[in-house]
Design a protein around this motif. Structure first.
Motif, PDB file in Angstrom:
ATOM      1  N   SER A 105     -11.165 -15.588 -19.172  1.00 24.07           N
ATOM      2  CA  SER A 105     -12.313 -15.131 -18.381  1.00 24.07           C
ATOM      3  C   SER A 105     -12.187 -15.451 -16.892  1.00 24.07           C
ATOM      4  O   SER A 105     -12.863 -14.816 -16.067  1.00 24.07           O
ATOM      5  CB  SER A 105     -13.615 -15.728 -18.930  1.00 24.07           C
ATOM      6  OG  SER A 105     -13.609 -17.142 -18.840  1.00 24.07           O
ATOM      7  N   ASN A 106     -11.328 -16.406 -16.523  1.00 18.38           N
ATOM      8  CA  ASN A 106     -11.142 -16.732 -15.107  1.00 18.38           C
ATOM      9  C   ASN A 106     -10.233 -15.732 -14.390  1.00 18.38           C
ATOM     10  O   ASN A 106     -10.120 -15.765 -13.163  1.00 18.38           O
ATOM     11  CB  ASN A 106     -10.565 -18.138 -14.938  1.00 18.38           C
ATOM     12  CG  ASN A 106     -11.626 -19.215 -15.059  1.00 18.38           C
ATOM     13  OD1 ASN A 106     -12.808 -18.941 -14.924  1.00 18.38           O
ATOM     14  ND2 ASN A 106     -11.193 -20.437 -15.315  1.00 18.38           N
ATOM     15  N   VAL A 107      -9.568 -14.873 -15.145  1.00 16.57           N
ATOM     16  CA  VAL A 107      -8.690 -13.869 -14.531  1.00 16.57           C
ATOM     17  C   VAL A 107      -9.550 -12.700 -14.073  1.00 16.57           C
ATOM     18  O   VAL A 107     -10.234 -12.069 -14.885  1.00 16.57           O
ATOM     19  CB  VAL A 107      -7.614 -13.382 -15.517  1.00 16.57           C
ATOM     20  CG1 VAL A 107      -6.681 -12.383 -14.821  1.00 16.57           C
ATOM     21  CG2 VAL A 107      -6.820 -14.549 -16.079  1.00 16.57           C
ATOM     22  N   ARG A 108      -9.525 -12.426 -12.794  1.00 18.96           N
ATOM     23  CA  ARG A 108     -10.320 -11.341 -12.225  1.00 18.96           C
ATOM     24  C   ARG A 108      -9.430 -10.133 -11.917  1.00 18.96           C
ATOM     25  O   ARG A 108      -8.269 -10.294 -11.546  1.00 18.96           O
ATOM     26  CB  ARG A 108     -10.996 -11.806 -10.935  1.00 18.96           C
ATOM     27  CG  ARG A 108     -11.963 -12.969 -11.139  1.00 18.96           C
ATOM     28  CD  ARG A 108     -13.259 -12.500 -11.784  1.00 18.96           C
ATOM     29  NE  ARG A 108     -14.227 -13.584 -11.927  1.00 18.96           N
ATOM     30  CZ  ARG A 108     -14.407 -14.281 -13.031  1.00 18.96           C
ATOM     31  NH1 ARG A 108     -13.676 -14.024 -14.096  1.00 18.96           N
ATOM     32  NH2 ARG A 108     -15.313 -15.243 -13.086  1.00 18.96           N
ATOM     33  N   PRO A 109      -9.967  -8.928 -12.058  1.00 15.14           N
ATOM     34  CA  PRO A 109      -9.197  -7.747 -11.659  1.00 15.14           C
ATOM     35  C   PRO A 109      -8.731  -7.873 -10.207  1.00 15.14           C
ATOM     36  O   PRO A 109      -9.472  -8.373  -9.353  1.00 15.14           O
ATOM     37  CB  PRO A 109     -10.199  -6.601 -11.819  1.00 15.14           C
ATOM     38  CG  PRO A 109     -11.175  -7.100 -12.836  1.00 15.14           C
ATOM     39  CD  PRO A 109     -11.304  -8.578 -12.581  1.00 15.14           C
ATOM     40  N   ASN A 110      -7.514  -7.439  -9.956  1.00 14.44           N
ATOM     41  CA  ASN A 110      -6.952  -7.518  -8.604  1.00 14.44           C
ATOM     42  C   ASN A 110      -6.471  -6.124  -8.195  1.00 14.44           C
ATOM     43  O   ASN A 110      -5.271  -5.827  -8.239  1.00 14.44           O
ATOM     44  CB  ASN A 110      -5.801  -8.526  -8.568  1.00 14.44           C
ATOM     45  CG  ASN A 110      -5.371  -8.856  -7.151  1.00 14.44           C
ATOM     46  OD1 ASN A 110      -5.655  -8.107  -6.213  1.00 14.44           O
ATOM     47  ND2 ASN A 110      -4.661  -9.960  -6.980  1.00 14.44           N
ATOM     48  N   PRO A 111      -7.408  -5.254  -7.829  1.00 13.59           N
ATOM     49  CA  PRO A 111      -7.017  -3.877  -7.491  1.00 13.59           C
ATOM     50  C   PRO A 111      -6.087  -3.790  -6.295  1.00 13.59           C
ATOM     51  O   PRO A 111      -5.247  -2.887  -6.235  1.00 13.59           O
ATOM     52  CB  PRO A 111      -8.361  -3.184  -7.220  1.00 13.59           C
ATOM     53  CG  PRO A 111      -9.333  -4.288  -6.939  1.00 13.59           C
ATOM     54  CD  PRO A 111      -8.874  -5.455  -7.752  1.00 13.59           C
ATOM     55  N   ASP A 112      -6.221  -4.709  -5.339  1.00 15.48           N
ATOM     56  CA  ASP A 112      -5.328  -4.678  -4.169  1.00 15.48           C
ATOM     57  C   ASP A 112      -3.885  -4.932  -4.594  1.00 15.48           C
ATOM     58  O   ASP A 112      -2.957  -4.271  -4.101  1.00 15.48           O
ATOM     59  CB  ASP A 112      -5.761  -5.724  -3.145  1.00 15.48           C
ATOM     60  CG  ASP A 112      -7.087  -5.389  -2.489  1.00 15.48           C
ATOM     61  OD1 ASP A 112      -7.476  -4.200  -2.524  1.00 15.48           O
ATOM     62  OD2 ASP A 112      -7.738  -6.301  -1.950  1.00 15.48           O
ATOM     63  N   LEU A 113      -3.689  -5.879  -5.515  1.00 18.10           N
ATOM     64  CA  LEU A 113      -2.345  -6.123  -6.036  1.00 18.10           C
ATOM     65  C   LEU A 113      -1.837  -4.892  -6.772  1.00 18.10           C
ATOM     66  O   LEU A 113      -0.679  -4.493  -6.608  1.00 18.10           O
ATOM     67  CB  LEU A 113      -2.353  -7.336  -6.969  1.00 18.10           C
ATOM     68  CG  LEU A 113      -1.034  -7.659  -7.678  1.00 18.10           C
ATOM     69  CD1 LEU A 113       0.071  -7.986  -6.667  1.00 18.10           C
ATOM     70  CD2 LEU A 113      -1.216  -8.816  -8.664  1.00 18.10           C
ATOM     71  N   GLY A 114      -2.705  -4.285  -7.573  1.00 15.55           N
ATOM     72  CA  GLY A 114      -2.312  -3.086  -8.297  1.00 15.55           C
ATOM     73  C   GLY A 114      -1.853  -1.969  -7.376  1.00 15.55           C
ATOM     74  O   GLY A 114      -0.860  -1.289  -7.648  1.00 15.55           O
TER      75      GLY A 114
END
Length: 248
Positions: A105-114
């Protein structure tokens, strides 16, 4: 020419080597833990805690002694799993399932990395000493699954971990990657020695203002080693700079 880097006032690293060395790269290889997500996300410390519990139960040791034994196996064999297999003939599937029974649950989406991974020209791979289910759950939580051609995990490696050369050879054999047209991103410098010898561009991802719980001093050394071409504490920012160079 190697990239020697000094921290800037903002805490990131300046890149003295010309990033155009990434032109011509057709395969982009990423470690998973503490590389595609930052160390402060706390996944790896959870995994280490699970492994310590496993060692404690298996060897009937108190947790402090179990953790010491865990570290000893890790340093000697590359992974605790390998040490337990060699010395205690454990079931690797049972170990891997237990070790990766953690909270994501601590992992957040990282669209910039994507976005930056998607812009890299060629195929992208995850190459991890963890197992595929853990890599899949982590990539899904980050929102970057679709950008990767494949995951090469510890099972695909025949349970022989990085930094063993045979593991890299097997990765190359299975993927068809040309090392001289490849780049590797890792958070452990010794896992970059073989890729560098094979001709890959190498980038070391260092913790951002934090010392990961399980890290030993010998693991944190090596930023100035000749097999490390670039160092950064901001993977997304570094990939943005790489894309700027290769698309110019």
């Amino acid at each position: 020419m190697t990239g020697r880097h000094e921290p800037s006032a903002e805490g990131t690293y300046a890149h003295s080597q010309d990033l155009r060395v990434y032109k011509g790269v057709e395969a982009w290889i990423f470690d998973l833990d503490n590389t595609l997500y930052p160390a402060e996300t706390d996944l790896f410390s959870q995994i280490n805690d699970q492994i310590s519990k496993y060692v404690s139960k298996l060897l009937n040791l108190d947790r402090k002694t179990a953790t010491e034994q865990q570290k000893a196996y890790y340093r000697e064999y590359g992974t605790t799993l390998r040490g337990l297999m060699v010395e205690h003939e454990i079931d690797p599937d049972d170990f891997l399932a237990f070790a990766h029974d953690i909270d994501y649950s601590n992992v957040r989406p990282n669209p910039d990395l994507g976005v930056q991974i998607a812009r890299l020209p060629g195929k992208k791979y995850i190459f991890t000493n963890g197992d595929r289910p853990h890599a899949e759950r982590t990539a899904a939580a980050l929102g970057i699954t679709e950008h990767f051609e494949d995951i090469f995990d510890i099972v695909a490696a025949g349970l022989l971990p990085k930094p063993n050369k045979e593991t890299y050879d097997l990765f190359i054999e299975k993927t068809g990657v040309s090392p001289v047209r490849a780049a590797m991103f890792e958070d452990l410098h010794h896992n970059l020695e073989v890729p560098h010898r094979l001709g890959m561009r190498t980038a070391l991802i260092v913790p951002s203002g934090t010392r990961e719980v399980f890290r030993e001093s010998w693991e944190l050394e090596g930023a100035n080693a000749p097999h490390v071409d670039f160092v950064t504490d901001d993977l997304t920012g570094f990939l943005k700079a790489v894309n700027g160079a290769v698309h110019s």
